[in-house]
Design a protein around this motif. Structure first.
Motif, PDB file in Angstrom:
ATOM      1  N   GLY A  41      -2.785  -9.295  -2.304  1.00 51.21           N
ATOM      2  CA  GLY A  41      -3.430 -10.423  -1.634  1.00 51.21           C
ATOM      3  C   GLY A  41      -2.588 -11.076  -0.558  1.00 51.21           C
ATOM      4  N   ARG A  42      -1.393 -10.568  -0.335  1.00 55.53           N
ATOM      5  CA  ARG A  42      -0.497 -11.170   0.652  1.00 55.53           C
ATOM      6  C   ARG A  42      -0.723 -10.583   2.035  1.00 55.53           C
ATOM      7  N   ALA A  43      -0.787 -11.449   3.031  1.00 54.93           N
ATOM      8  CA  ALA A  43      -0.898 -10.986   4.414  1.00 54.93           C
ATOM      9  C   ALA A  43       0.456 -10.448   4.872  1.00 54.93           C
ATOM     10  N   PRO A  44       0.488  -9.384   5.665  1.00 56.29           N
ATOM     11  CA  PRO A  44       1.766  -8.865   6.151  1.00 56.29           C
ATOM     12  C   PRO A  44       2.446  -9.851   7.093  1.00 56.29           C
ATOM     13  N   ARG A  45       3.768  -9.808   7.138  1.00 56.86           N
ATOM     14  CA  ARG A  45       4.493 -10.681   8.067  1.00 56.86           C
ATOM     15  C   ARG A  45       4.156 -10.295   9.499  1.00 56.86           C
ATOM     16  N   ARG A  46       4.033 -11.300  10.358  1.00 56.66           N
ATOM     17  CA  ARG A  46       3.708 -11.030  11.753  1.00 56.66           C
ATOM     18  C   ARG A  46       4.801 -10.197  12.409  1.00 56.66           C
ATOM     19  N   THR A  47       4.487  -9.566  13.504  1.00 57.24           N
ATOM     20  CA  THR A  47       5.417  -8.628  14.130  1.00 57.24           C
ATOM     21  C   THR A  47       6.456  -9.315  15.001  1.00 57.24           C
ATOM     22  N   MET A  48       6.277 -10.588  15.296  1.00 56.66           N
ATOM     23  CA  MET A  48       7.217 -11.311  16.155  1.00 56.66           C
ATOM     24  C   MET A  48       7.263 -12.771  15.727  1.00 56.66           C
ATOM     25  N   ASN A  49       8.467 -13.363  15.721  1.00 60.21           N
ATOM     26  CA  ASN A  49       8.555 -14.767  15.331  1.00 60.21           C
ATOM     27  C   ASN A  49       8.466 -15.688  16.543  1.00 60.21           C
ATOM     28  N   ALA A  50       8.723 -16.976  16.344  1.00 59.30           N
ATOM     29  CA  ALA A  50       8.495 -17.966  17.394  1.00 59.30           C
ATOM     30  C   ALA A  50       9.391 -17.774  18.609  1.00 59.30           C
ATOM     31  N   VAL A  51      10.558 -17.135  18.423  1.00 61.89           N
ATOM     32  CA  VAL A  51      11.459 -16.937  19.563  1.00 61.89           C
ATOM     33  C   VAL A  51      11.378 -15.515  20.105  1.00 61.89           C
ATOM     34  N   GLY A  52      10.409 -14.744  19.628  1.00 63.42           N
ATOM     35  CA  GLY A  52      10.189 -13.409  20.159  1.00 63.42           C
ATOM     36  C   GLY A  52      10.962 -12.302  19.484  1.00 63.42           C
ATOM     37  N   ALA A  53      11.629 -12.600  18.376  1.00 64.98           N
ATOM     38  CA  ALA A  53      12.386 -11.570  17.653  1.00 64.98           C
ATOM     39  C   ALA A  53      11.447 -10.720  16.809  1.00 64.98           C
ATOM     40  N   GLY A  98       9.985  -5.504   2.809  1.00 65.51           N
ATOM     41  CA  GLY A  98      11.245  -5.145   3.448  1.00 65.51           C
ATOM     42  C   GLY A  98      11.616  -5.863   4.720  1.00 65.51           C
ATOM     43  N   CYS A  99      10.864  -6.896   5.092  1.00 65.02           N
ATOM     44  CA  CYS A  99      11.092  -7.520   6.398  1.00 65.02           C
ATOM     45  C   CYS A  99      12.437  -8.236   6.501  1.00 65.02           C
ATOM     46  N   ASN A 100      12.837  -8.947   5.461  1.00 62.27           N
ATOM     47  CA  ASN A 100      14.141  -9.611   5.508  1.00 62.27           C
ATOM     48  C   ASN A 100      15.275  -8.594   5.522  1.00 62.27           C
ATOM     49  N   LEU A 101      15.166  -7.588   4.684  1.00 64.07           N
ATOM     50  CA  LEU A 101      16.213  -6.581   4.591  1.00 64.07           C
ATOM     51  C   LEU A 101      16.319  -5.762   5.871  1.00 64.07           C
TER      52      LEU A 101
END
Length: 214
Positions: A14-26, A61-64
């Motif tokens: 039920g979790r949405a995947p993390r977006r592909t870019m954060n607020a600063v464009g990383a 795995g996004c943080n790692l």
């Protein structure tokens, strides 16, 4: 254990995947809190370049993956089988990054002195008896290693009671910063810091962030 894995598999679905870019464009970043683009950076761990890093409850795995881009040799474990497939689909081409399906205590028991950094972001540290988990984490750290984790703080009006029933199969250990510091000290960790990171504007709940050394 199968019931616990199934509960986390349902949660992950039920979790949405993390977006592909954060607020600063990383395209990769480490997020310790429950809020996007908020909280401390990976500097909490010290330099990770060339270090062996284990994430307990790595999810997709996004943080790692971010730590791998900084030159760390990374292993991520998660008890939910579907999370490994998602992590490998998104980050499988990134060097220095391996994902496995495993329960935290079982994995740690088989890997003494294997890692320089162990981290858990809203992961098994919150959901595993610390009397069992903390000695295993310390055993898995190399001398001078770092252990860091985060989760929501215990409610001020709630006495921590150890295991709290959740989703019938999953238990949670809610402890204050002071209590975590005491538990880590009893497990022979050193250089312990434990604090509540304040929330972003418009939010009322902070995040407990803890760091300790071996």
């Amino acid at each position: 254990m199968e019931a616990v894995a199934a509960a986390w598999e349902r949660y992950a679905a039920g979790r949405a995947p993390r977006r592909t870019m954060n607020a600063v464009g990383a395209t990769t970043w480490l997020n310790w809190t429950q809020y996007p683009d908020h909280g401390p950076s990976e500097s909490l761990l010290g330099s990770v370049h060339g270090r062996r890093v284990l994430e307990l409850g790595c999810g997709t795995g996004c943080n790692l993956a971010h730590l791998a881009t900084l030159g760390a040799d990374c292993v991520g474990i998660d008890i939910a089988p579907g999370q490994r497939a998602k992590a490998e689909a998104r980050w499988g081409d990134l060097p220095g990054l391996t994902f496995r399906t495993a329960e935290a205590t079982e994995f740690l028991a088989g890997h003494p002195d294997s890692f320089d950094v162990v981290l858990s972001i809203f992961g098994p540290v919150w959901f595993t008896d610390p009397a069992i988990l903390l000695p295993l984490v310390r055993q898995s750290l190399s001398p001078g290693g770092v252990f860091a984790f985060s989760h929501r703080p215990a409610r001020p009006d709630q006495e921590p009671r150890g295991a709290l029933s959740e989703a019938r199969a999953v238990s949670r250990w809610d402890y204050s910063a002071r209590q975590w510091a005491a538990l880590l000290s009893s497990a022979r960790f050193t250089d312990i810091t434990a604090e509540i990171i304040g929330p972003p504007a418009g939010e009322c709940e902070g995040t407990l962030v803890v760091r300790a050394g071996r």
